[in-house]
Design an enzyme around this catalytic site. Sequence first.
Site, short mmCIF file in Angstrom:
data_model
loop_
_atom_site.label_atom_id
_atom_site.label_comp_id
_atom_site.label_asym_id
_atom_site.label_seq_id
_atom_site.Cartn_x
_atom_site.Cartn_y
_atom_site.Cartn_z
N ILE A 88 0.84 -1.18 -0.02
CA ILE A 88 -0.07 0.12 -0.01
C ILE A 88 0.94 1.22 -0.06
O ILE A 88 0.53 2.35 -0.73
CB ILE A 88 -1.04 -0.04 1.35
CG1 ILE A 88 -1.93 -1.22 0.98
CG2 ILE A 88 -1.64 1.28 1.42
CD1 ILE A 88 -2.90 -1.37 2.33
N ARG A 119 -2.98 -0.53 11.44
CA ARG A 119 -4.41 -0.57 12.28
C ARG A 119 -4.22 0.74 12.96
O ARG A 119 -3.34 1.58 13.06
CB ARG A 119 -4.47 -1.51 13.07
CG ARG A 119 -4.87 -2.91 12.07
CD ARG A 119 -6.31 -2.76 11.57
NE ARG A 119 -6.68 -4.01 11.01
CZ ARG A 119 -6.69 -4.37 9.52
NH1 ARG A 119 -5.74 -3.72 8.77
NH2 ARG A 119 -6.91 -5.21 9.01
N ASP A 143 -8.63 6.77 8.54
CA ASP A 143 -9.59 5.78 8.17
C ASP A 143 -9.91 4.77 9.23
O ASP A 143 -10.70 4.06 9.31
CB ASP A 143 -9.66 5.13 6.83
CG ASP A 143 -10.70 4.20 6.60
OD1 ASP A 143 -11.77 4.82 6.42
OD2 ASP A 143 -10.48 3.13 6.09
N GLU A 148 -11.35 1.09 17.72
CA GLU A 148 -12.53 1.11 16.97
C GLU A 148 -13.26 -0.15 16.71
O GLU A 148 -14.26 -0.30 16.42
CB GLU A 148 -12.12 1.56 15.72
CG GLU A 148 -11.44 0.59 14.93
CD GLU A 148 -11.08 0.72 13.38
OE1 GLU A 148 -10.50 -0.07 12.64
OE2 GLU A 148 -11.07 1.97 12.86
N HIS A 181 -13.18 3.10 8.86
CA HIS A 181 -12.66 2.02 8.24
C HIS A 181 -12.96 1.23 7.06
O HIS A 181 -13.60 0.14 6.90
CB HIS A 181 -12.58 0.83 9.28
CG HIS A 181 -11.23 0.05 9.34
ND1 HIS A 181 -10.73 -0.79 10.11
CD2 HIS A 181 -10.74 -0.57 7.92
CE1 HIS A 181 -9.75 -1.58 9.67
NE2 HIS A 181 -9.72 -1.38 8.53
N ALA A 183 -11.87 2.33 3.66
CA ALA A 183 -10.73 2.69 2.52
C ALA A 183 -10.69 1.34 1.62
O ALA A 183 -10.49 1.49 0.44
CB ALA A 183 -9.33 3.02 3.17
#
Length: 215
Positions: A88, A119, A143, A148, A181, A183
């Site tokens: 990425i 994360r 994101d 979370e 979250h 993306a």
Amino acid sequence: EGVKYIGFRTIGYNSVDLEAAKRLGIRVAHSGYSPYSVANYTVMLMLMCIRKALYVMMRSHTADYSLGPICGREMQNMTVGIIGTGRIGKAVIKNLSGFGCKIIAYDPYPAKGLINAARGALVDTKDLIEAVESGKIGSVGTDCCEGEDEFIRTDRKYDDLVVNHDYIILKSFQNTIVTPHVAFFTDQAVSDMVESSVKSVVQFAAGEDTPLEVH
């Protein structure tokens, strides 16, 4: 129950106790997907931040069409830091190369074929909030967020308040963009995840190497 192999349809595998799986003789594999789902989203958030897009949209909803404090910045005049140069990270760098910005990349484990799974817990949210409040950080686009897992993938519109205070505070600033979250969530990435998870199970059943196995 005779379970010998767990194939995740996601890149994240934090929902399984790897030590317990190893003790029970259960092998675990995660899935892979196109890095451009997250890489494209990352650049979108960056552009939204430097052009104050969320603030512009919020003002327009109240019929405030003045210029005021919404002057943005241009990417070619900026230096961009990339933390993590996995698939990425490399895709983000490739995307940014056309903008003419200076790019600085860092990875604590530089190596060929690096796998990087970041994360929300990578960032200390309290420190991030403090940096935004002090002006040390001018804008945030994220994101993922620490903690979370308590509420992500749920609908909390009508009941069950989200009680993660840091998340709520971070979302409340005019100069932050916090998304839940999503993306990764593209048609290509979902197709890739399903295909790679099924392929791993087939490889395991055939006694072949499983490249996405988690060790």
